[in-house]
Write an enzyme that holds these catalytic residues in place. Structure first.
Site, short mmCIF file in Angstrom:
data_model
loop_
_atom_site.label_atom_id
_atom_site.label_comp_id
_atom_site.label_asym_id
_atom_site.label_seq_id
_atom_site.Cartn_x
_atom_site.Cartn_y
_atom_site.Cartn_z
N LYS A 226 0.84 -1.21 0.00
CA LYS A 226 0.00 0.00 0.00
C LYS A 226 0.87 1.25 0.00
O LYS A 226 0.58 2.22 -0.71
CB LYS A 226 -0.90 0.02 1.25
CG LYS A 226 -2.11 -0.88 1.10
CD LYS A 226 -2.87 -1.02 2.40
CE LYS A 226 -3.93 -2.10 2.23
NZ LYS A 226 -4.25 -2.85 3.42
N GLN B 252 -5.81 -2.84 9.35
CA GLN B 252 -5.34 -4.02 8.62
C GLN B 252 -5.86 -5.29 9.29
O GLN B 252 -5.75 -5.45 10.50
CB GLN B 252 -3.80 -4.01 8.58
CG GLN B 252 -3.20 -5.11 7.73
CD GLN B 252 -3.47 -4.94 6.23
OE1 GLN B 252 -3.64 -3.83 5.74
NE2 GLN B 252 -3.53 -6.04 5.52
N ASP C 203 -11.80 0.92 3.01
CA ASP C 203 -11.96 -0.51 2.74
C ASP C 203 -13.43 -0.86 2.47
O ASP C 203 -13.72 -1.90 1.88
CB ASP C 203 -11.49 -1.33 3.95
CG ASP C 203 -10.06 -1.79 3.81
OD1 ASP C 203 -9.62 -2.03 2.67
OD2 ASP C 203 -9.38 -1.91 4.85
N1 LIG Z 1 -8.01 -3.79 6.09
C1 LIG Z 1 -7.63 -4.66 5.17
N2 LIG Z 1 -7.73 -4.30 3.89
C2 LIG Z 1 -7.33 -5.18 2.91
O1 LIG Z 1 -7.43 -4.87 1.72
C3 LIG Z 1 -6.79 -6.46 3.29
C4 LIG Z 1 -6.72 -6.75 4.67
N3 LIG Z 1 -7.16 -5.83 5.57
N4 LIG Z 1 -6.23 -7.93 5.08
C5 LIG Z 1 -5.70 -8.91 4.16
C6 LIG Z 1 -6.31 -8.81 2.78
C7 LIG Z 1 -5.45 -9.45 1.71
N5 LIG Z 1 -5.14 -8.38 0.77
C8 LIG Z 1 -4.32 -8.51 -0.36
C9 LIG Z 1 -4.02 -7.46 -1.19
C10 LIG Z 1 -3.16 -7.61 -2.27
C11 LIG Z 1 -2.58 -8.82 -2.55
C12 LIG Z 1 -1.63 -8.96 -3.68
O2 LIG Z 1 -1.48 -8.08 -4.47
N6 LIG Z 1 -0.88 -10.06 -3.84
C13 LIG Z 1 0.13 -10.20 -4.85
C14 LIG Z 1 1.26 -11.05 -4.32
C15 LIG Z 1 1.92 -10.40 -3.16
C16 LIG Z 1 3.12 -11.15 -2.66
O3 LIG Z 1 4.21 -10.95 -3.22
O4 LIG Z 1 2.93 -11.95 -1.71
C17 LIG Z 1 -0.38 -10.81 -6.16
O5 LIG Z 1 -1.39 -11.51 -6.13
O6 LIG Z 1 0.23 -10.57 -7.20
C18 LIG Z 1 -2.89 -9.88 -1.74
C19 LIG Z 1 -3.76 -9.74 -0.67
C20 LIG Z 1 -5.69 -7.23 1.22
N7 LIG Z 1 -6.35 -7.40 2.38
#
Ligand SMILES: Nc1nc(=O)c2c([nH]1)NC[C@@H]1CN(c3ccc(C(=O)N[C@@H](CCC(=O)O)C(=O)O)cc3)C=[N+]21
Ligand SMILES: NC(=O)C1=CN([C@@H]2O[C@H](COP(=O)(O)OP(=O)(O)OC[C@H]3O[C@@H](n4cnc5c(N)ncnc54)[C@H](OP(=O)(O)O)[C@@H]3O)[C@@H](O)[C@H]2O)C=CC1
Length: 284
Positions: A57, A101, A124
């Site tokens: 982020k 988060q 969110d």
């Molecule tokens: N308040 C809150 N807001 C959220 O938006 C929130 C949260 N809590 N808790 C957890 C989940 C999970 N989440 C992700 C966002 C981006 C990837 C993402 O971009 N992943 C990469 C890989 C990242 C890596 O290298 O591990 C991809 O798919 O290419 C994954 C998971 C947002 N979340």
């Protein structure tokens, strides 16, 4: 999204286009009003995945011109202290968005804390009034992941009207808001979860399958209807050799591989389009 596991140029160009769109919008806001958007990110504990998502982020905020204020608490903090921080952030005119988060450590109430955020600053979209507003198609802030999925489909000119969409996973982060947002776009939506009796049939009938569970290979390749579109939101870290050049440095360091919910290689035989993991839904 892709038809085969090679080229991902279109995805990258969508990401670049979105960044330019956001940067331009924020620049215009700054010039015309003097407002510098600032997001407050609250973290309780020190989970490795949360640290990574917060870092992502921060990186994106830097790219588009958003300031970030980070607040990190130890797990032994009293929930009262977090409430009082949220209250002061709600009143602070220099803070425009607030994120708690997730997941929170045991003993903290996800509902109470996200509910304490002023719903205008709830970027969110987890606040109950934002969730209710979604059902009425007049939300302040649509939740990020469902919005990203809908935007991705629209970038590929996929018309949702009348389509049979099966969502697997009913969390308030992905499945539930997405169910309403897709219904509002006139899709016919089936929402599945861990107690769904015949997941295979629910997936087999779908024109579009969206899976947000976090269980590797839950969705079998042969379940996918020929020509269907698959959006794999799930993220699991598994041990394994790095076979995929797209894997990020963060995963290389830990020696883990990131996989989605869908048996990607077999699904490729049936899909017309499928999002890869990593590099599909999420940050780039
Ligand atoms: N308040 C809150 N807001 C959220 O938006 C929130 C949260 N809590 N808790 C957890 C989940 C999970 N989440 C992700 C966002 C981006 C990837 C993402 O971009 N992943 C990469 C890989 C990242 C890596 O290298 O591990 C991809 O798919 O290419 C994954 C998971 C947002 N979340
Ligand atoms: N790429 C991205 O940008 C993002 C990725 N994610 C990823 O998406 C996944 C889901 O996240 P989140 O929604 O927060 O997860 P939750 O753990 O809150 O929800 C998981 C959902 O999956 C359902 N489920 C569990 N097992 C099965 C099963 N065998 N069959 C069918 N459904 C099942 C659960 O059902 P029940 O309700 O019955 O328990 C629940 O509804 C995770 O891997 C997460 O990392 C999340 C957000 C953003």
């Amino acid at each position: 999204m892709e038809r085969c596991s090679q080229s991902n140029e279109k995805n990258d160009s969508i990401t670049r286009k979105l960044i330019v769109e956001l940067k331009d919008g924020i620049n215009y806001l700054k010039k015309s009003t003097g407002i510098v958007p600032r997001l407050a990110v609250l973290q309780v504990g020190d989970r490795e995945d949360s640290n990574l998502y917060i870092k992502m982020k921060e990186n994106m905020a830097k790219k588009i011109g958003v300031e970030i204020s980070k607040y990190k608490f130890n797990e032994d903090v009293h929930q009262r202290k977090i409430f009082s921080l949220i209250n002061s952030l709600n009143l602070d005119p220099n803070i425009h968005g607030i994120i708690v988060q997730l997941p929170l450590p045991n003993g903290f109430s996800e509902f109470e804390l996200t509910e304490a955020i002023d719903c205008i600053k709830d970027v969110d979209g987890f606040h109950s009034s934002n969730l209710t507003r979604i059902t009425k198609n007049c939300v302040f802030n649509p939740p990020c992941t469902p919005s990203g999925i809908i935007r991705l489909l629209s970038e590929y000119n996929i018309d949702l009207e009348g389509k049979l969409v099966t969502i697997v996973g009913r969390s308030s982060v992905v499945g539930i808001p997405l169910f309403h947002m897709l219904s509002n776009l006139n899709a016919t939506v089936t929402l599945c979860h861990s107690k769904t009796r015949d997941l295979e049939s629910m997936v087999k009938m779908a024109d579009i399958v969206i899976s947000a569970v976090g269980k590797p290979a839950l969705i079998k390749g042969h379940w996918i209807k020929p020509g269907a579109i698959v959006v794999d939101v799930g993220i699991s870290y598994v041990d394994g050799i790095l076979q995929n050049a797209r894997l990020k440095d963060s995963s290389k360091k830990s020696g883990k591989r990131i996989v989605g919910d869908v048996d990607f290689e077999n699904a490729l035989k049936n899909v017309s389009l499928i999002t890869p993991v990593p590099g599909g839904v999420g940050n780039h």
